[in-house]
Design an enzyme around this catalytic site. Structure first.
Site, PDB file in Angstrom:
ATOM      1  N   TYR A  91       0.849  -1.190   0.000  1.00  0.00           N
ATOM      2  CA  TYR A  91       0.000   0.000   0.000  1.00  0.00           C
ATOM      3  C   TYR A  91       0.885   1.241   0.000  1.00  0.00           C
ATOM      4  O   TYR A  91       1.728   1.419   0.896  1.00  0.00           O
ATOM      5  CB  TYR A  91      -0.914   0.013   1.234  1.00  0.00           C
ATOM      6  N   ASP A 100       9.287   2.205   1.768  1.00  0.00           N
ATOM      7  CA  ASP A 100       8.148   3.001   2.198  1.00  0.00           C
ATOM      8  C   ASP A 100       7.987   2.782   3.705  1.00  0.00           C
ATOM      9  O   ASP A 100       7.461   1.767   4.153  1.00  0.00           O
ATOM     10  CB  ASP A 100       6.895   2.562   1.429  1.00  0.00           C
ATOM     11  N   LYS A 116       2.678  10.027   8.284  1.00  0.00           N
ATOM     12  CA  LYS A 116       1.932   9.621   9.495  1.00  0.00           C
ATOM     13  C   LYS A 116       2.464  10.288  10.766  1.00  0.00           C
ATOM     14  O   LYS A 116       2.173  11.435  11.007  1.00  0.00           O
ATOM     15  CB  LYS A 116       1.928   8.102   9.596  1.00  0.00           C
TER      16      LYS A 116
END
Ligand SMILES: Cc1ncc(COP(=O)(O)O)c(C=O)c1O
Length: 418
Positions: A143, A228, A257
């Site tokens: 993702y 990532d 985040k």
């Protein structure tokens, strides 16, 4: 406005002006309106308190409204929140320097943006620009976000299909399979993009040596390696960056985040001098963002990194993660036919159920009992526990107890149905 009226108003606004389908789903699941966050807890419109074991998908590593971060943002707010753009911005320089001092390998430079998807977009673009190649290798279940470029590299066709054609040239290989990766990478490959632990794919920790072999394969082919770390970065897995578990450094690394300390949105792409030279030397604004690197977000980022180091949150994630996994394993031992596996690293923990739909029922039961969790986006059979790294032992015990009750009640419900 009383609490019921507030709930009805907000749900109505979502239905009419935000996203009717999502509003229906959330209202059906009984979600309230969030009113306040403090530490590991969220209070809703009814005054009900929820232990936040979802942590905003990894945003709230420092908990809600960490005082050091709030104070840093307040101070910056009083001076100059956003950049005038014609000037150097001290907060951006300081955060880039701090990140370079912490990052693995030769990641000396940072491009700042506003989200994880934007950071991944930039990573793919920089890899293409720096190598002059077009092929991208990503992983099934991976993702990287839902903007067009990041979506092209996101390994779940449910999200990609309705929006095709997307960026061409992306090939998917099974996550954790070093041989499949080696077979896919060749002299045409610009980059491999991979999460050091696959988050939304279902909290998959790769086999030992996987990241090292990805490094080797890329080096051999002259391709760039992108890690990532949007979800795994900054202490979540028990080290500052998850790739440190294998001692492997990428050419490009994405963060977002929790980089904003749970107070400001921010994304970042880190990279080597070699990549930056290729991308920016002829055109210093080959990639840019109006809000990227804004002083408020960078002040939050600097304060967040200070707190992670000062409060020893990497070590804390290891200790509390061990306790959480041990507790969840006891529930699994009591319900082996429902729970297939408990896995993860640090405070990035997933529970895989043996059947579809069980996860949704358990999430609903846990919410009913005041503990917030969710399933992983690319794998609804897995629910994830990503609480703030500041979670206490008593709060871990509470999460485990509530999980046990929720699984037991779900087992009873299923028994009644069959
Ligand atoms: C590993 C990873 N990369 C990228 C993203 C996209 O981040 P954002 O939702 O901020 O665009 C996510 C979001 O969950 C993620 O987990």
């Amino acid at each position: 406005m009383d609490s019921d009226a507030l709930h009805a108003t907000v749900v109505g606004q979502y239905q009419r002006h935000v996203n009717p389908a999502l509003a229906k789903l959330m209202a059906f699941a009984g979600f309230g309106v969030e009113v306040q966050g403090e530490g590991c807890w969220i209070t809703d419109h009814d005054g009900r308190k929820f232990l936040d074991c979802l942590g905003g998908y990894g945003v709230f590593s420092l908990g809600h409204r960490n005082p050091t971060v709030v104070e840093a943002v307040r101070a910056q707010l009083d001076r100059m929140p956003l950049s005038g753009k014609a000037f150097f911005n001290a907060a951006q320089g300081a955060l880039a320097e701090k990140l370079a001092s912490l990052a693995p390998g030769d990641l000396e430079f940072t491009f700042f943006c506003n989200s994880g998807a934007e950071a991944c977009e930039a990573a793919l673009k920089f890899a293409k620009g720096a190598t002059g190649r077009a092929k991208i290798v990503s992983t099934e279940g991976g993702y990287h976000g839902k903007t067009l470029g990041a979506l092209a590299a996101t390994g779940r066709s449910k999200y990609r299909k309705p929006f095709e054609p997307l960026m061409p040239g992306v090939q998917f290989v099974p996550y954790g399979d070093a041989e499949a990766l080696a077979a896919a990478v060749d002299g045409e490959t610009a980059c491999v993009i991979v999460e050091p632990i696959q988050g939304e794919g279902g909290i998959h920790v790769p086999p030992d040596g996987y990241l090292a072999s990805a490094r080797e394969v890329c080096d051999r082919a002259g391709a760039l390696l992108i890690f990532d770390e949007v979800q795994t970065g900054l202490g979540r897995t028990g080290t500052m960056f998850a790739c440190e578990h294998e001692g492997v450094a990428p050419d490009l690394m994405t963060l977002a985040k929790c980089l904003g300390g749970g107070v400001m949105p921010i994304g970042a792409l880190m990279g080597t001098r070699a990549v930056w030279d290729k991308v920016f030397s002829e055109n210093p604004i080959a990639h840019s963002s109006t809000f990227g690197g804004n002083a408020l977000a960078c002040a939050a980022g600097l304060a967040a990194l200070e707190v992670v180091e000062r409060d020893g949150l990497c070590a804390r994630a290891q200790v509390m993660g061990g306790k959480l996994v041990a507790g969840l394993q006891t529930v699994r031992a009591a319900q082996p036919e429902l729970i297939a596996e408990v896995r993860g690293r640090g405070l990035m923990v997933g529970v895989e159920f043996a059947m579809d739909e069980v996860g949704e029922l358990v999430v609903a039961q846990m919410m009913k009992r005041g503990v917030c969790v969710a399933y992983t986006l690319n794998n609804p059979r897995v629910i994830r526990f990503e609480p703030p790294l500041i979670i206490s032992e008593a709060e871990v015990d509470l999460a485990v107890r509530v999980f046990g009750e929720a699984v037991a009640e779900t087992a009873e419900l299923i028994a009644e149905l069959v």
